[in-house]
Motif scaffolding. Structure first.
Motif, mmCIF file in Angstrom:
data_model
loop_
_atom_site.group_PDB
_atom_site.id
_atom_site.type_symbol
_atom_site.label_atom_id
_atom_site.label_comp_id
_atom_site.label_asym_id
_atom_site.label_seq_id
_atom_site.Cartn_x
_atom_site.Cartn_y
_atom_site.Cartn_z
ATOM 1 N N UNK A 109 38.108 34.200 44.616
ATOM 2 C CA UNK A 109 37.561 33.437 43.488
ATOM 3 C C UNK A 109 36.990 34.338 42.407
ATOM 4 N N UNK A 110 36.914 35.621 42.659
ATOM 5 C CA UNK A 110 36.379 36.572 41.687
ATOM 6 C C UNK A 110 37.513 37.328 41.003
ATOM 7 N N UNK A 111 37.234 37.830 39.806
ATOM 8 C CA UNK A 111 38.252 38.557 39.053
ATOM 9 C C UNK A 111 38.292 40.043 39.390
ATOM 10 N N UNK A 112 37.172 40.599 39.805
ATOM 11 C CA UNK A 112 37.087 42.030 40.048
ATOM 12 C C UNK A 112 37.004 42.335 41.544
ATOM 13 N N UNK A 113 37.636 43.427 41.983
ATOM 14 C CA UNK A 113 37.523 43.811 43.396
ATOM 15 C C UNK A 113 36.146 44.328 43.767
ATOM 16 N N UNK A 114 35.304 44.611 42.778
ATOM 17 C CA UNK A 114 33.961 45.123 43.078
ATOM 18 C C UNK A 114 33.204 44.148 43.976
ATOM 19 N N UNK A 115 33.372 42.860 43.715
ATOM 20 C CA UNK A 115 32.696 41.860 44.541
ATOM 21 C C UNK A 115 33.149 41.957 45.999
ATOM 22 N N UNK A 116 34.438 42.219 46.207
ATOM 23 C CA UNK A 116 34.959 42.347 47.571
ATOM 24 C C UNK A 116 34.422 43.606 48.244
ATOM 25 N N UNK A 117 34.362 44.711 47.503
ATOM 26 C CA UNK A 117 33.816 45.938 48.076
ATOM 27 C C UNK A 117 32.339 45.761 48.423
#
Length: 274
Positions: free
Chosen positions: A253-261
């Motif tokens: 649901x997020x645009x950036x992989x930073x949230x996943x990291x």
């Protein structure tokens, strides 16, 4: 003088000349010069370069061309694009080496995979031109703020080499040691830092970018070497692939992989507490 210093750094780092020196090469100026420095040191260079297993990047093609031009063995490393392999590798690398930043996570994926494969084929020495850019102030912010006077240029270099710790600089030798490889990045050496300590930006980069290297390795001129582009900005596709893979799995649901990291970092931290 630079050419001599590079040879001296190689001879200190790799005392046994019976082992070949694998040169991790992007086909750019820095790593290409190191291939010739290995030959100057009377050692046997082997060019190696990585690319995703579904394409050939420009860096990979340039590295192969370099090897062919100088009749040097070329060892290609094909980085997996399989989603599950990427997921497991990212989590393992984050946990094992305390990786948190986006650039470190994405850049270390291919480097660690390369080191593992070189270990599998019996490599002992690994040489890299990584961090040579710090001598030349070629980043966007550096070009804007630090190139116009000797003082600001040298302040940039000092901050780059003696400022905040670079995580990749710490990790790469550790990973190599774990896999039985000796790692050398000679452009980080004090001797080369001191060599350029009284230079201006123009003296090192004109008439060509990184002229200080190009001028002492004239054998590279026929190759028309490209200017360096960071792994995350070039056409390798590695950073985009890793980031999109992890984002799609953990925070779609997020645009950036930073949230996943960040999510994975929290999970790893919580796991260590248990």
């Amino acid at each position: 003088m630079l050419r001599t210093l590079l040879v001296e750094e190689l001879q200190k780092a790799f005392p046994d000349r019976t082992y070949p020196v694998y040169v991790a090469t992007s086909g750019g100026v820095d790593s290409s010069a190191l291939v010739l420095a290995v030959k100057d040191a009377a050692m046997n260079p082997i060019v190696t370069s990585f690319t995703l297993d579904d394409r050939e990047s420009q860096d990979f093609q340039a590295a192969r061309k370099l090897a062919q031009h100088f009749s040097i063995a070329f060892v290609p490393i094909y980085i997996p694009t399989d989603t599950e392999i990427i997921r497991q590798a990212v989590i393992r690398n984050m946990r094992k080496y305390s990786l948190k930043k986006k650039a470190d996570i994405e850049c270390m994926y291919p480097f660690i995979y390369m080191i593992e494969r070189l270990h599998d084929i019996g490599a002992r020495y690994l040489l890299s031109g990584i961090w040579a850019d710090g001598h030349f102030c070629l980043s966007k912010s550096g070009m804007i703020h630090a190139r116009h006077s000797k003082e600001t240029f040298q302040q940039f270099r000092k901050a780059y080499f003696y400022g905040k710790e670079k995580r990749q600089k710490t990790i790469l030798p550790i990973v190599c040691h774990q896999y039985g490889l000796k790692f050398c990045a000679p452009f980080w050496s004090t001797s080369i830092y001191d060599l350029f300590s009284n230079a201006t930006w123009d003296e090192l980069n004109k008439p060509r970018q990184k002229e200080a290297i190009r001028s002492v390795f004239p054998e590279l001129t026929p190759l028309n070497l490209k200017n360096h582009v960071n792994l995350q900005l070039g056409d390798s596709g590695i950073a985009d692939l890793v980031g999109e893979t992890i984002r799609a799995i953990y925070t779609p649901h997020r645009k950036s992989p930073v949230s996943a990291y960040n999510y994975l970092s929290r999970r790893i931290k919580e796991g260590k507490r248990r």
